[in-house]
Motif scaffolding. Structure first.
Motif, PDB file in Angstrom:
ATOM      1  N   ILE B 112       0.840  -1.201   0.000  1.00 48.58           N
ATOM      2  CA  ILE B 112       0.000   0.000   0.000  1.00 48.58           C
ATOM      3  C   ILE B 112       0.874   1.249   0.000  1.00 48.58           C
ATOM      4  O   ILE B 112       1.812   1.349   0.786  1.00 48.58           O
ATOM      5  CB  ILE B 112      -0.935   0.018   1.228  1.00 48.58           C
ATOM      6  CG1 ILE B 112      -1.813  -1.244   1.235  1.00 48.58           C
ATOM      7  CG2 ILE B 112      -1.794   1.273   1.231  1.00 48.58           C
ATOM      8  CD1 ILE B 112      -2.572  -1.466   2.512  1.00 48.58           C
ATOM      9  N   VAL B 113       0.543   2.158  -0.909  1.00 51.93           N
ATOM     10  CA  VAL B 113       1.201   3.463  -0.905  1.00 51.93           C
ATOM     11  C   VAL B 113       0.113   4.479  -0.622  1.00 51.93           C
ATOM     12  O   VAL B 113      -0.906   4.498  -1.309  1.00 51.93           O
ATOM     13  CB  VAL B 113       1.859   3.777  -2.265  1.00 51.93           C
ATOM     14  CG1 VAL B 113       2.566   5.132  -2.203  1.00 51.93           C
ATOM     15  CG2 VAL B 113       2.831   2.685  -2.646  1.00 51.93           C
ATOM     16  N   SER B 114       0.306   5.267   0.417  1.00 53.80           N
ATOM     17  CA  SER B 114      -0.743   6.248   0.691  1.00 53.80           C
ATOM     18  C   SER B 114      -0.122   7.588   1.084  1.00 53.80           C
ATOM     19  O   SER B 114       1.010   7.658   1.562  1.00 53.80           O
ATOM     20  CB  SER B 114      -1.670   5.733   1.784  1.00 53.80           C
ATOM     21  OG  SER B 114      -0.962   5.593   2.979  1.00 53.80           O
ATOM     22  N   THR B 115      -0.880   8.622   0.832  1.00 49.43           N
ATOM     23  CA  THR B 115      -0.405   9.972   1.159  1.00 49.43           C
ATOM     24  C   THR B 115      -1.314  10.586   2.215  1.00 49.43           C
ATOM     25  O   THR B 115      -2.510  10.309   2.261  1.00 49.43           O
ATOM     26  CB  THR B 115      -0.417  10.872  -0.090  1.00 49.43           C
ATOM     27  OG1 THR B 115      -1.709  10.788  -0.680  1.00 49.43           O
ATOM     28  CG2 THR B 115       0.636  10.455  -1.081  1.00 49.43           C
ATOM     29  N   GLN B 116      -0.706  11.354   3.094  1.00 50.32           N
ATOM     30  CA  GLN B 116      -1.462  12.080   4.113  1.00 50.32           C
ATOM     31  C   GLN B 116      -1.873  13.441   3.542  1.00 50.32           C
ATOM     32  O   GLN B 116      -1.624  13.737   2.374  1.00 50.32           O
ATOM     33  CB  GLN B 116      -0.571  12.278   5.349  1.00 50.32           C
ATOM     34  CG  GLN B 116      -0.081  10.986   5.978  1.00 50.32           C
ATOM     35  CD  GLN B 116      -1.203  10.180   6.583  1.00 50.32           C
ATOM     36  OE1 GLN B 116      -2.018  10.710   7.327  1.00 50.32           O
ATOM     37  NE2 GLN B 116      -1.283   8.917   6.234  1.00 50.32           N
ATOM     38  N   LEU B 133       0.275  10.345  -6.670  1.00 49.83           N
ATOM     39  CA  LEU B 133      -0.856  10.419  -5.754  1.00 49.83           C
ATOM     40  C   LEU B 133      -1.003  11.833  -5.219  1.00 49.83           C
ATOM     41  O   LEU B 133      -0.020  12.434  -4.761  1.00 49.83           O
ATOM     42  CB  LEU B 133      -0.645   9.459  -4.569  1.00 49.83           C
ATOM     43  CG  LEU B 133      -0.515   7.968  -4.880  1.00 49.83           C
ATOM     44  CD1 LEU B 133      -0.358   7.184  -3.590  1.00 49.83           C
ATOM     45  CD2 LEU B 133      -1.721   7.458  -5.660  1.00 49.83           C
ATOM     46  N   GLN B 136      -4.060  12.648   0.470  1.00 51.50           N
ATOM     47  CA  GLN B 136      -4.998  11.692   1.053  1.00 51.50           C
ATOM     48  C   GLN B 136      -5.502  10.663   0.052  1.00 51.50           C
ATOM     49  O   GLN B 136      -6.708  10.468  -0.119  1.00 51.50           O
ATOM     50  CB  GLN B 136      -6.174  12.440   1.693  1.00 51.50           C
ATOM     51  CG  GLN B 136      -5.739  13.206   2.918  1.00 51.50           C
ATOM     52  CD  GLN B 136      -6.898  13.948   3.557  1.00 51.50           C
ATOM     53  OE1 GLN B 136      -8.013  13.505   3.517  1.00 51.50           O
ATOM     54  NE2 GLN B 136      -6.583  15.083   4.138  1.00 51.50           N
ATOM     55  N   SER B 137      -4.553  10.056  -0.588  1.00 50.93           N
ATOM     56  CA  SER B 137      -4.904   9.020  -1.559  1.00 50.93           C
ATOM     57  C   SER B 137      -4.128   7.748  -1.232  1.00 50.93           C
ATOM     58  O   SER B 137      -3.092   7.808  -0.570  1.00 50.93           O
ATOM     59  CB  SER B 137      -4.530   9.469  -2.969  1.00 50.93           C
ATOM     60  OG  SER B 137      -5.207  10.674  -3.266  1.00 50.93           O
ATOM     61  N   SER B 138      -4.659   6.658  -1.706  1.00 50.51           N
ATOM     62  CA  SER B 138      -3.899   5.423  -1.466  1.00 50.51           C
ATOM     63  C   SER B 138      -4.059   4.478  -2.639  1.00 50.51           C
ATOM     64  O   SER B 138      -5.106   4.422  -3.294  1.00 50.51           O
ATOM     65  CB  SER B 138      -4.338   4.763  -0.161  1.00 50.51           C
ATOM     66  OG  SER B 138      -5.513   4.030  -0.368  1.00 50.51           O
ATOM     67  N   SER B 140      -3.041   0.389  -3.674  1.00 55.96           N
ATOM     68  CA  SER B 140      -2.469  -0.872  -3.194  1.00 55.96           C
ATOM     69  C   SER B 140      -2.470  -1.896  -4.304  1.00 55.96           C
ATOM     70  O   SER B 140      -3.354  -1.900  -5.176  1.00 55.96           O
ATOM     71  CB  SER B 140      -3.249  -1.371  -1.976  1.00 55.96           C
ATOM     72  OG  SER B 140      -4.514  -1.809  -2.370  1.00 55.96           O
ATOM     73  N   ASP B 156      -7.891   4.699  -4.111  1.00 55.20           N
ATOM     74  CA  ASP B 156      -8.835   5.646  -3.513  1.00 55.20           C
ATOM     75  C   ASP B 156      -8.149   7.001  -3.494  1.00 55.20           C
ATOM     76  O   ASP B 156      -6.963   7.107  -3.160  1.00 55.20           O
ATOM     77  CB  ASP B 156      -9.190   5.210  -2.089  1.00 55.20           C
ATOM     78  CG  ASP B 156     -10.142   6.205  -1.435  1.00 55.20           C
ATOM     79  OD1 ASP B 156     -11.218   6.465  -2.011  1.00 55.20           O
ATOM     80  OD2 ASP B 156      -9.773   6.746  -0.369  1.00 55.20           O
ATOM     81  N   ARG B 192     -12.676   9.686  -4.585  1.00 58.14           N
ATOM     82  CA  ARG B 192     -12.494   9.704  -3.141  1.00 58.14           C
ATOM     83  C   ARG B 192     -13.699   9.064  -2.471  1.00 58.14           C
ATOM     84  O   ARG B 192     -14.833   9.265  -2.892  1.00 58.14           O
ATOM     85  CB  ARG B 192     -12.308  11.142  -2.653  1.00 58.14           C
ATOM     86  CG  ARG B 192     -10.974  11.726  -3.102  1.00 58.14           C
ATOM     87  CD  ARG B 192     -10.626  12.961  -2.308  1.00 58.14           C
ATOM     88  NE  ARG B 192      -9.455  13.623  -2.860  1.00 58.14           N
ATOM     89  CZ  ARG B 192      -8.204  13.303  -2.508  1.00 58.14           C
ATOM     90  NH1 ARG B 192      -7.991  12.354  -1.642  1.00 58.14           N
ATOM     91  NH2 ARG B 192      -7.182  13.947  -3.027  1.00 58.14           N
TER      92      ARG B 192
END
Lengths: 211, 324
Positions: B112-116, B133, B136-138, B140, B156, B192
Motif C-alpha cells: 500500500i502506498v498512501s499519502t497524508q 498520488l 490523502q490518496s492510497s 495498493s 482511492d 475519493r
C-alpha cells in the motif's frame, strides 16, 4: 551339559566382555534353562526361581567387563546365584507350606504321582485355607511360621499372653492341617470316582463285546 | 545329608525324613551348604522339562528391562515412534514450507502506498507505470500477482496515471464503484470515498470504465471526462478542451474555471492546511478563473490580494482577508 572346552563359549565370553548383546542373549539361551531348573529345586516356587534367574543374568550383564572366566561361565553363574540359593534352601526347608507339602506328597505321590499338585498350586491352596482361619490364628501362624518369631515375641507384639499364643497357634495349625487334608481327600475321592467310572464303562464295554 | 539334600530337591522326603533334614540343615553353616550345592550344580544333569520356552522368554524380558535394553515390547513402541517420526517429519517439513509461503504471501499480499494531508507521492509500479498520488490518496497492489496475468490495483483518492503500454496485460483499477480498464494511457482519476462523484479525465490513449452499480461500460477518448455519480452509479461523459486542468495539482497548480469564490477558498484552505476568514458580503457570489500554485502560499495570497484588493493578515495558520 558337557565339560568339554567349548570354543564357541570362549568367543561368546570375549564378545560379552566387549558389550555384545548378541553374545549375552546366546549365553542366556545356553544357561537360563539349567539355572532355572536348578533353582526351582530349592525355591519350589516358580516365581522365586524366575527371580533368581533374572537376578543372576542382570548381574552378569552389569559386571560383564570384570569377568575373569575365559572358557566357561558355569562356575560364575553358581557364584552369582549361591547366596540366593542358600537363602531359598533354608527358607523353603523350614517353611510351613513345605512341611504341609511333604505330608501331602507322602499321601498322594505313591499311587497318583501323575495327578499331584505342583508346589505353586499347593502353596496358593494353603494360603487360601489360612485366610479362612479366624483372624488371631492367621496372625499367629504368619508371625510364627513365615516371620519365624518365638511365641514370646508374638505375645508381646499382639498383646496376648504367651499361653494364648500357644493355644491359638496349635489350634490354627490343627485346623489348617485338617483342612489341607480335606483338600486331598476331596481330590483323591474325585480321582477314585473318576477311575471307578472309567472302569465301569470299560467293564460294560468288555461285557458287551463278550456277549 | 547328601541323600536328604537330594530327596529335598526331588520332593521325595517323607514327613519323618523332613524332621531329620531340618535338624541337619540347621546344624550346617553356609559354607558347607555351598559346597553341597556346588557339587550338585556341577555334577548333576537337571531336569529341564520344568520350564517352558515362554517362561524363559518372559524372564529374559525382565532381565532386558532391568539392564535397560528394549525388549520386543519396547522395541515395538520404538518402532511405532520411528514410524510416526517417519510420517510426521515430512509432514512438518511440508507444513513449515507451506506456512512459510502462506506467510510470505500474506506479507507481500498488498503493498500500500498512501499519502497524508499535504503530501504527494509518485510511485513507479513494477511494470513501469507511473502514478502520482494527490493528497490523502492510497494505492495498493499485490506484488506477487501484479503484472502476471494483468496489472490490477486498488485505488482511492486522486491520482495521475501514466500507464505503461502493454497490450497483453490490462491495467485495472478497482475504485469505489468503478472498474477501470486501460492498456496504456495518461489520465487523471479522482475517486475519493468521501466524494459524491468520481472523475476520470483522459489525456492520451483510451480507457474503458465500468460502473459496478449499473454495470454499464463507457469507453473514453482523449480529452473526454467521465463523471460518475457515486449515489446512482450513473456515468456522464463530457468533452473538455482543458482536460489537463484536472491534473494541474500534479504540476503544482490549482486551476479554477468559473469556480465559486468560497469553493476556491475552501480548496486553498485544504491544500495549505490553513483557515481563511473572509470579511466580505458580496464576494460569495463571485466566481474565479485562474491558476494558483499549490506550493507557494505567499504567491497565492498575492494573487488574491491583487484580484480582490484586500489585505491578507497571517496569524499562525489563520489568514484573515480584510477589505480596505
Amino acid at each position: 551339559m558337557s565339560h568339554e572346552i567349548n570354543i564357541n563359549e570362549q568367543i561368546l565370553i570375549y564378545e560379552l566382555k566387549k558389550g555384545s548383546l548378541k553374545a549375552f542373549n546366546e549365553i542366556y539361551r545356553m544357561y537360563s534353562k539349567r539355572l532355572y531348573n536348578y533353582s526351582v529345586q530349592f525355591t519350589k516356587s516358580s516365581v522365586e526361581a524366575e527371580e533368581i534367574v533374572q537376578d543372576v543374568f542382570v548381574k552378569i550383564w552389569q559386571s560383564r567387563e570384570k569377568i575373569l572366566q575365559k572358557e566357561t561361565l558355569r562356575s560364575l553363574l553358581f557364584i552369582m546365584a549361591k547366596h540366593l540359593l542358600i537363602n531359598a534352601y533354608r527358607s523353603t526347608a523350614n517353611h510351613l507350606v513345605y512341611e504341609e507339602y511333604v505330608d501331602y506328597l507322602d499321601v498322594v505321590s505313591t499311587e497318583n504321582a501323575h495327578v499331584r499338585m505342583e508346589y505353586d498350586e499347593f502353596e496358593s491352596k494353603v494360603y487360601k485355607v489360612i485366610k479362612e482361619l479366624p483372624h488371631t490364628q492367621q496372625e499367629v501362624i504368619a508371625l510364627s511360621r513365615f516371620q519365624n518369631l518365638t511365641n514370646k515375641e508374638i505375645a508381646q507384639k499382639l498383646s496376648l499372653s504367651e499361653q494364648t499364643v500357644k493355644n491359638q497357634l496349635s489350634l490354627g495349625l490343627k485346623t489348617l492341617k485338617d483342612k489341607v487334608k480335606y483338600l486331598w481327600i476331596i481330590m483323591i475321592a474325585f480321582i477314585f470316582n473318576y477311575f471307578s467310572f472309567l472302569f465301569f464303562i470299560l467293564g460294560t464295554l468288555a461285557q458287551k463285546h463278550c456277549l | 545329608m547328601n541323600d536328604l539334600d537330594y530327596k529335598f530337591r526331588k520332593n521325595t522326603l517323607s514327613p519323618k525324613e523332613l524332621i531329620e533334614f531340618r535338624k541337619k540343615l540347621s546344624e550346617m553353616d553356609d559354607e558347607n551348604l555351598e559346597v553341597l550345592l556346588r557339587e550338585s550344580w556341577n555334577d548333576e544333569e537337571h531336569d529341564t522339562t520344568l520350564v517352558s520356552a515362554e517362561q524363559l522368554n518372559r524372564i529374559k524380558g525382565s532381565v532386558d528391562a532391568n539392564i535397560g535394553i528394549e525388549s520386543k515390547h519396547i522395541s515395538f513402541y520404538k518402532l511405532a515412534m520411528r514410524a510416526a517420526a517417519a510420517i510426521l517429519l515430512p509432514l512438518f517439513v511440508f507444513s513449515t514450507i507451506y506456512l512459510y509461503q502462506q506467510n510470505s504471501e500474506i506479507r507481500s499480499e498488498d503493498l500500500i502506498v498512501s499519502t497524508q494531508q499535504h503530501e504527494r507521492a509518485t510511485i513507479t509500479l513494477p511494470d513501469g507505470t507511473k502514478v502520482t498520488l494527490n493528497t490523502q490518496s492510497s494505492l495498493s497492489y499485490n506484488p506477487k500477482t501484479y503484472n502476471q496475468k494483468n496489472r490490477e490495483i486498488y485505488f482511492d483518492g486522486e491520482g495521475y496515471f501514466q500507464v505503461y503500454k502493454n497490450l497483453n496485460r490490462s491495467f485495472i483499477i478497482n475504485a469505489k464503484g468503478l472498474r477501470i480498464k486501460v492498456l496504456g494511457t495518461v489520465f487523471n482519476l479522482s475517486v475519493r470515498q468521501i466524494d459524491n462523484s468520481a472523475e476520470l479525465s483522459l489525456e492520451q490513449g483510451s480507457v474503458s470504465m465500468r460502473s459496478i452499480q449499473t454495470g454499464k461500460e463507457f469507453v473514453l477518448k482523449p480529452n473526454q471526462k467521465a463523471i460518475m455519480n457515486q449515489q446512482t452509479g450513473n456515468i456522464k461523459v463530457v468533452s473538455d478542451e482543458s482536460i489537463v486542468d484536472a491534473s494541474a495539482w500534479k504540476r503544482g497548480d490549482m486551476v479554477f474555471r468559473n469556480t465559486r469564490f468560497l469553493s476556491m477558498i475552501k480548496t486553498i484552505e485544504e491544500n495549505y492546511n490553513i483557515t481563511i476568514i473572509v470579511n466580505c458580503e458580496n464576494c460569495e457570489r463571485d466566481s474565479f478563473t485562474g491558476t494558483i500554485p499549490t506550493n507557494d502560499l505567499n504567491e497565492v495570497l498575492e494573487i488574491l490580494e491583487r484580484s480582490y484588493r484586500f489585505k491578507a493578515n497571517i496569524e499562525g495558520r489563520q489568514v484573515t482577508f480584510s477589505f480596505n
